[in-house]
Design a protein around this motif. Structure first.
Motif, PDB file in Angstrom:
ATOM      1  N   ARG A  73       0.807  -1.220   0.000  1.00  0.00           N
ATOM      2  CA  ARG A  73       0.000   0.000   0.000  1.00  0.00           C
ATOM      3  C   ARG A  73       0.845   1.277   0.000  1.00  0.00           C
ATOM      4  N   THR A  74       2.021   1.247   0.627  1.00  0.00           N
ATOM      5  CA  THR A  74       2.858   2.454   0.727  1.00  0.00           C
ATOM      6  C   THR A  74       3.942   2.545  -0.344  1.00  0.00           C
ATOM      7  N   GLY A  75       3.988   1.570  -1.240  1.00  0.00           N
ATOM      8  CA  GLY A  75       5.039   1.573  -2.250  1.00  0.00           C
ATOM      9  C   GLY A  75       6.225   0.710  -1.873  1.00  0.00           C
ATOM     10  N   ARG A  97       3.857   3.204  -6.306  1.00  0.00           N
ATOM     11  CA  ARG A  97       4.795   4.331  -6.172  1.00  0.00           C
ATOM     12  C   ARG A  97       4.516   5.401  -7.235  1.00  0.00           C
ATOM     13  N   ARG A  98       4.356   4.963  -8.476  1.00  0.00           N
ATOM     14  CA  ARG A  98       4.145   5.927  -9.573  1.00  0.00           C
ATOM     15  C   ARG A  98       2.821   6.667  -9.425  1.00  0.00           C
ATOM     16  N   MET A  99       1.755   5.928  -9.144  1.00  0.00           N
ATOM     17  CA  MET A  99       0.441   6.560  -9.065  1.00  0.00           C
ATOM     18  C   MET A  99       0.287   7.382  -7.788  1.00  0.00           C
ATOM     19  N   ILE A 105       1.860   8.570   1.592  1.00  0.00           N
ATOM     20  CA  ILE A 105       2.940   7.844   0.941  1.00  0.00           C
ATOM     21  C   ILE A 105       2.318   6.732   0.111  1.00  0.00           C
ATOM     22  N   GLY A 106       2.886   6.453  -1.063  1.00  0.00           N
ATOM     23  CA  GLY A 106       2.313   5.434  -1.943  1.00  0.00           C
ATOM     24  C   GLY A 106       0.883   5.772  -2.293  1.00  0.00           C
ATOM     25  N   LEU A 107       0.008   4.776  -2.244  1.00  0.00           N
ATOM     26  CA  LEU A 107      -1.419   5.011  -2.491  1.00  0.00           C
ATOM     27  C   LEU A 107      -2.181   5.074  -1.170  1.00  0.00           C
ATOM     28  N   THR A 147      -4.762   3.625 -13.043  1.00  0.00           N
ATOM     29  CA  THR A 147      -3.925   4.186 -14.100  1.00  0.00           C
ATOM     30  C   THR A 147      -3.803   5.703 -13.941  1.00  0.00           C
ATOM     31  N   LYS A 148      -2.888   6.295 -14.695  1.00  0.00           N
ATOM     32  CA  LYS A 148      -2.719   7.749 -14.647  1.00  0.00           C
ATOM     33  C   LYS A 148      -4.001   8.444 -15.086  1.00  0.00           C
ATOM     34  N   GLU A 149      -4.642   7.908 -16.111  1.00  0.00           N
ATOM     35  CA  GLU A 149      -5.897   8.505 -16.592  1.00  0.00           C
ATOM     36  C   GLU A 149      -6.979   8.443 -15.519  1.00  0.00           C
TER      37      GLU A 149
END
Length: 448
Positions: free
Chosen positions: A255-257, A339-341, A365-367, A422-424
């Motif tokens: 959950r935190t990356g 991490r990215r999202m 942090i993370g998601l 996703t980024k979108e």
């Protein structure tokens, strides 16, 4: 959709709603509101970050339901894993040294993933049971060591550790502790090292069994720790012969990356509790993981049975689902996507801050992310009537299930979407929040 089909779905909703009011006692719900209004949304299916209700409406699940549907909804592989295991061995007890293949394989997998020397797992049905198990086990440990007076548990204010009697008693949110009744020997400190030191000095280290904390507080407001906090906690626990329990129920399994939240702080606890993400909510499972040192001492010091166990400790089907879930997380690189999202959400929050005066204390942090709404950001003055519930209400109108946190005077919006976002889809979530904040401002609930 035809008028007829809409009417048919509405009648189906009304029929189920009446049964719900009569027969289903909802968790963490106003009993009066349930009877007066009936259920809110009745969900029927999900896919990815989306849920669909009985009327056919699709909603973004921006909190992974209860911080737990990590790989997203509708993963058939987990259903297939459950079916295969149930057809082979639906259940067998793990009491009195009996075992089965899925629980052994999962225990080994957890040992491989867990930090440091955390290598032995006691399985439960969820996080509350995992934390209660930890409290009983650390007290049992000190009893075996000839120090039965070491039984006090210290937790942090704004922490959430579950709703079993022990877990409720450890929870630092007074709203939960007002529900009867509490267990003795639980104490609460502010999130400062000074507060912890003062508590130990006041109560006496010889009476304290353990300190418990979430790496990042979840239900208490998505609160990361102060800088170097856990490194100092680890040193203090070692100095005073106090065990350190990490509640990774929300933060565990990516959950935190990172695989576990405490890895961000370079600290290994003596005991780690887990649940939610180990199955992504597809089956009820939790657990307590202990260090090799603690395991070896428990073995050496005990002669009789470890008199603690749940019927479903290490349920075969749940373990099989967990193994498949962890395989998917690894094979699809979902922790890297977290991490990215997470970075994309943080960018989105700062964009909202530029557009809406009063947004501050962006954190996470993370998601696992949040921001707070202030009447005056500089002085940290909050609105007398919290705004975040109104933002969450507006989100529902725009088909997004959100989370407002107002415990302890906060006014917080939290996000913890599934790892597959996703980024979108992140941009869509941020756009909805922008529309919600604009609508709340238009309705006179936010300063211009």
């Amino acid at each position: 959709m035809s008028v007829q089909s809409t009417e048919s779905l509405q009648k189906m909703y009304e029929s189920l709603a009446e049964k719900d009011k009569r027969h289903f006692m909802h968790p963490t719900t106003s009993l009066k509101q349930q009877q007066q209004q009936g259920p809110g949304l009745i969900f029927t299916e999900g896919k990815g970050i989306y849920l669909k209700d009985i009327r056919g409406e699709e909603y973004i699940d921006s909190l992974s339901s209860l911080w737990n549907v990590n790989i997203g909804h509708g993963r058939k592989e987990l259903g297939e894993a459950a079916m295969a295991q149930m057809q082979k061995l639906a259940f067998s007890s793990t009491f009195a040294t009996n075992s089965h293949e899925p629980v052994i394989e999962l225990a080994e997998k957890v040992a491989q993933m867990a930090p440091g020397d955390l290598t032995m797992t006691f399985f439960t049905s969820g996080g509350s049971e995992a934390n209660d198990t930890a409290f009983k086990t650390v007290r049992y440990y000190w009893q075996l060591k000839g120090q039965p007076e070491k039984k006090k548990i210290i937790s942090r204010k704004k922490s959430y550790h579950g709703v079993a009697v022990g877990a409720t008693s450890a929870t630092g949110l007074p709203a939960f502790r007002s529900f009867p009744s509490l267990a003795p020997d639980f104490y609460y400190v502010d999130s400062t090292i000074e507060s912890l030191k003062e508590m130990i000095e006041r109560e006496g280290a010889e009476t304290i069994a353990a300190f418990i904390s979430e790496p990042v507080q979840g239900s208490g407001g998505v609160n990361p720790p102060p800088e170097n906090y856990f490194q100092q906690v680890r040193d203090i626990c070692d100095e005073h012969n106090i065990l350190f329990i990490a509640d990774e129920v929300i933060t565990g399994f990516g959950r935190t990356g990172k695989t576990f939240g405490m890895e961000h702080f370079g600290v290994t606890p003596d005991v780690m509790c887990m649940a939610k993400g180990i199955t992504s909510g597809y089956a009820p499972l939790g657990g307590m993981v202990i260090s090799e040192k603690l395991r070896d001492e428990l073995i050496d010091l005990s002669d009789g049975a470890y008199m603690h166990g749940y019927t479903y400790s290490g349920h075969p089907m749940c373990c099989a689902v967990a193994l498949k879930n962890l395989e998917i997380i690894e094979q699809e690189g979902l922790v890297e996507n977290v991490r990215r999202m997470g970075e994309e959400i943080e960018k989105g929050f700062h964009w909202l801050q530029e557009r809406h005066e009063g947004i501050g204390n962006i954190r996470g942090i993370g998601l696992l992310r949040a921001f707070e709404i202030f009447e005056d950001k500089e002085s940290k003055k909050r609105y007398e009537d919290p705004v975040s519930p109104k933002v969450a209400e507006e989100a529902m109108k725009r088909n997004m299930v959100g989370r407002s946190i107002i415990y302890e005077g906060q006014d917080t919006i939290a996000l913890a979407p599934p790892f597959c976002i996703t980024k979108e889809e992140v941009e869509k979530v941020i756009t909805i929040l922008d529309e919600c904040l604009t609508a709340v401002k238009r309705n006179g609930n936010l300063s211009s």
